[in-house]
Design a protein around this motif. Structure first.
Motif, PDB file in Angstrom:
ATOM      1  N   LYS A  75       0.849  -1.232   0.025  1.00  0.00           N
ATOM      2  CA  LYS A  75       0.176   0.044  -0.069  1.00  0.00           C
ATOM      3  C   LYS A  75       0.858   1.385   0.217  1.00  0.00           C
ATOM      4  O   LYS A  75       2.209   1.276   0.618  1.00  0.00           O
ATOM      5  CB  LYS A  75      -0.999  -0.025   1.291  1.00  0.00           C
ATOM      6  CG  LYS A  75      -0.476  -0.156   2.478  1.00  0.00           C
ATOM      7  CD  LYS A  75      -1.376  -0.197   3.608  1.00  0.00           C
ATOM      8  CE  LYS A  75      -0.857  -0.449   5.031  1.00  0.00           C
ATOM      9  NZ  LYS A  75      -0.590  -2.066   4.987  1.00  0.00           N
ATOM     10  N   VAL A  76       0.319   2.256  -0.442  1.00  0.00           N
ATOM     11  CA  VAL A  76       0.888   3.458  -0.463  1.00  0.00           C
ATOM     12  C   VAL A  76       0.146   4.545   0.011  1.00  0.00           C
ATOM     13  O   VAL A  76      -1.015   5.090   0.077  1.00  0.00           O
ATOM     14  CB  VAL A  76       1.024   4.171  -1.957  1.00  0.00           C
ATOM     15  CG1 VAL A  76       1.914   5.470  -1.984  1.00  0.00           C
ATOM     16  CG2 VAL A  76       1.803   3.344  -2.651  1.00  0.00           C
ATOM     17  N   VAL A  77       0.525   4.939   1.299  1.00  0.00           N
ATOM     18  CA  VAL A  77       0.038   5.714   2.366  1.00  0.00           C
ATOM     19  C   VAL A  77       0.522   7.141   2.263  1.00  0.00           C
ATOM     20  O   VAL A  77       1.802   7.261   2.152  1.00  0.00           O
ATOM     21  CB  VAL A  77       0.308   5.211   4.090  1.00  0.00           C
ATOM     22  CG1 VAL A  77      -0.625   6.086   4.949  1.00  0.00           C
ATOM     23  CG2 VAL A  77      -0.129   3.971   4.076  1.00  0.00           C
ATOM     24  N   CYS A  78      -0.180   8.038   2.019  1.00  0.00           N
ATOM     25  CA  CYS A  78       0.219   9.706   1.954  1.00  0.00           C
ATOM     26  C   CYS A  78      -0.027  10.475   3.091  1.00  0.00           C
ATOM     27  O   CYS A  78      -1.130  10.381   3.540  1.00  0.00           O
ATOM     28  CB  CYS A  78      -0.224   9.932   0.592  1.00  0.00           C
ATOM     29  SG  CYS A  78      -0.207   8.983  -0.787  1.00  0.00           S
ATOM     30  N   ILE A  79       0.578  11.432   3.390  1.00  0.00           N
ATOM     31  CA  ILE A  79       0.373  12.280   4.123  1.00  0.00           C
ATOM     32  C   ILE A  79       0.178  13.721   3.694  1.00  0.00           C
ATOM     33  O   ILE A  79       1.087  14.169   2.964  1.00  0.00           O
ATOM     34  CB  ILE A  79       1.532  12.634   5.395  1.00  0.00           C
ATOM     35  CG1 ILE A  79       1.926  11.287   5.837  1.00  0.00           C
ATOM     36  CG2 ILE A  79       1.264  13.425   6.552  1.00  0.00           C
ATOM     37  CD1 ILE A  79       0.792  10.463   6.680  1.00  0.00           C
ATOM     38  N   GLY A  80      -1.004  14.300   3.851  1.00  0.00           N
ATOM     39  CA  GLY A  80      -1.221  15.557   3.267  1.00  0.00           C
ATOM     40  C   GLY A  80      -0.955  16.714   4.388  1.00  0.00           C
ATOM     41  O   GLY A  80      -0.878  16.671   5.515  1.00  0.00           O
ATOM     42  N   LEU A  81      -0.599  17.985   3.552  1.00  0.00           N
ATOM     43  CA  LEU A  81      -0.482  19.089   4.378  1.00  0.00           C
ATOM     44  C   LEU A  81       0.610  18.924   5.376  1.00  0.00           C
ATOM     45  O   LEU A  81       0.343  19.262   6.753  1.00  0.00           O
ATOM     46  CB  LEU A  81      -1.868  19.818   4.947  1.00  0.00           C
ATOM     47  CG  LEU A  81      -2.650  20.217   3.833  1.00  0.00           C
ATOM     48  CD1 LEU A  81      -3.916  20.578   4.532  1.00  0.00           C
ATOM     49  CD2 LEU A  81      -2.177  21.575   3.309  1.00  0.00           C
ATOM     50  N   ASN A  82       1.934  18.438   5.133  1.00  0.00           N
ATOM     51  CA  ASN A  82       2.655  18.045   6.155  1.00  0.00           C
ATOM     52  C   ASN A  82       4.034  18.919   6.078  1.00  0.00           C
ATOM     53  O   ASN A  82       4.933  18.591   6.743  1.00  0.00           O
ATOM     54  CB  ASN A  82       3.263  16.726   6.061  1.00  0.00           C
ATOM     55  CG  ASN A  82       4.026  16.199   7.176  1.00  0.00           C
ATOM     56  OD1 ASN A  82       3.599  16.447   8.290  1.00  0.00           O
ATOM     57  ND2 ASN A  82       4.925  15.264   7.151  1.00  0.00           N
ATOM     58  N   TYR A  83       3.888  20.150   5.502  1.00  0.00           N
ATOM     59  CA  TYR A  83       4.957  21.062   5.552  1.00  0.00           C
ATOM     60  C   TYR A  83       4.436  22.800   5.711  1.00  0.00           C
ATOM     61  O   TYR A  83       3.334  22.854   5.409  1.00  0.00           O
ATOM     62  CB  TYR A  83       5.622  21.292   4.108  1.00  0.00           C
ATOM     63  CG  TYR A  83       6.618  20.339   3.819  1.00  0.00           C
ATOM     64  CD1 TYR A  83       8.022  20.471   3.824  1.00  0.00           C
ATOM     65  CD2 TYR A  83       6.240  18.877   3.519  1.00  0.00           C
ATOM     66  CE1 TYR A  83       8.989  19.502   3.591  1.00  0.00           C
ATOM     67  CE2 TYR A  83       7.025  17.925   3.150  1.00  0.00           C
ATOM     68  CZ  TYR A  83       8.488  17.980   3.279  1.00  0.00           C
ATOM     69  OH  TYR A  83       9.457  17.184   2.976  1.00  0.00           O
TER      70      TYR A  83
END
Length: 285
Positions: A75-83
């Motif tokens: 799976k590809v887990v993504c983290i949004g708005l992390n900067y």
């Protein structure tokens, strides 16, 4: 080590880029680079021994396609708005907890493969990201030290996004994130021992030769160790899973109108310090 996979799509062979920059064939040592390999200390030891021997066959890289450096991604887990800077440019409040979404594993392509602008798209956007590759099964991790011990390595990811599909078409973000070819990965999987501090990496991206993103992982709201620890509270991470950890400022969404979204024929290049460089020519789906 810098591990990679080369050859036509679906028929890649495992390879290694040695300390002299020479491409070497690993197919006589391991069958592929995937989750089971990353979880197998003995197999990784065989690769190290073979690399140090200097006897691995040399591969001629001329005209040789570089595929994704990891096969059979779970799976590809993504983290949004992390900067911090990306949140500012989009007018968003920094999240109190990591924002999680997913990309299907079949969005992953090689670092130089053609990326397809979806049919009907008018807001295809770019995002250079640090990808974390999991090497040990992780569930309910208790500390940052434990989280980093479960990381096999790192890679460059391009989290291509269609902003109209993502934001304006209702529902979750998934529609704007899962179009085919929307996750170029590589060129290398760089083992964690070669990345002493994942919070000290420069990320850059160019569109048609113009620098658009020039950031650093030091700007991450939630650092790599916290991302891995946090995600493990909600799902089990397995060897060969990938986490895309967010993008710095400079995306088209954050630009003044008219926003310079991508079109067929555009060329995007991106790199992360020590992890290699990608180049994609965009085409039509």
């Amino acid at each position: 080590m810098k591990l990679l996979r080369v050859g036509t799509a679906g028929s890649e062979r495992p390879a290694l880029l040695d300390t002299e920059g020479t491409l070497r064939d690993l197919s006589g040592v391991v069958p592929d680079i995937d989750g089971p390999l990353l979880a197998d200390d003995a197999a990784l030891g065989r690769i190290r021994t073979a690399a140090e021997s200097g006897e691995l066959p040399v591969l001629d890289g001329a005209g040789l396609r570089v595929g994704p450096p990891l096969a059979r991604i779970g799976k590809v887990v993504c983290i949004g708005l992390n900067y911090h800077d990306h949140a500012r440019e989009t007018g968003a409040e920094p999240p109190a907890e990591p924002v999680i979404f997913f990309k299907a594993a079949d969005t992953v392509v090689g670092p130089h493969d053609t990326v397809l602008v979806p049919r009907g798209s008018v807001k295809t956007d770019w995002e250079v990201e640090l990808a974390v590759v999991i090497g040990r099964t992780a569930r309910y991790l208790a500390s940052h030290e434990e989280a980093l011990a479960h990381v096999a390595g790192y890679a460059v990811a391009h989290d291509v996004s269609e902003r109209e599909f993502q934001i304006e078409r209702g529902g979750t973000w998934d529609k704007g994130k899962n179009c085919e070819t929307f996750n170029p990965l590589g060129p290398w999987l760089v083992t964690a021992d070669e990345v002493p501090d994942p919070q000290d990496l420069a990320l850059r991206l160019w569109v048609n030769g113009e620098l658009k993103q020039d950031g650093t992982t030091a700007e991450q709201i939630f650092p790599v160790a916290e991302v891995v620890r946090y995600v493990s509270q909600f799902m089990t991470l397995y060897p060969g899973d990938v986490i895309n950890t967010g993008t710095p400022a400079g995306v088209a969404l954050g630009q003044p109108e008219p926003k310079p979204y991508l079109r067929a024929g555009d060329v995007v290049e991106l790199e992360i310090e020590g992890l290699g460089r990608q180049r994609q020519v965009f085409g039509k789906a």
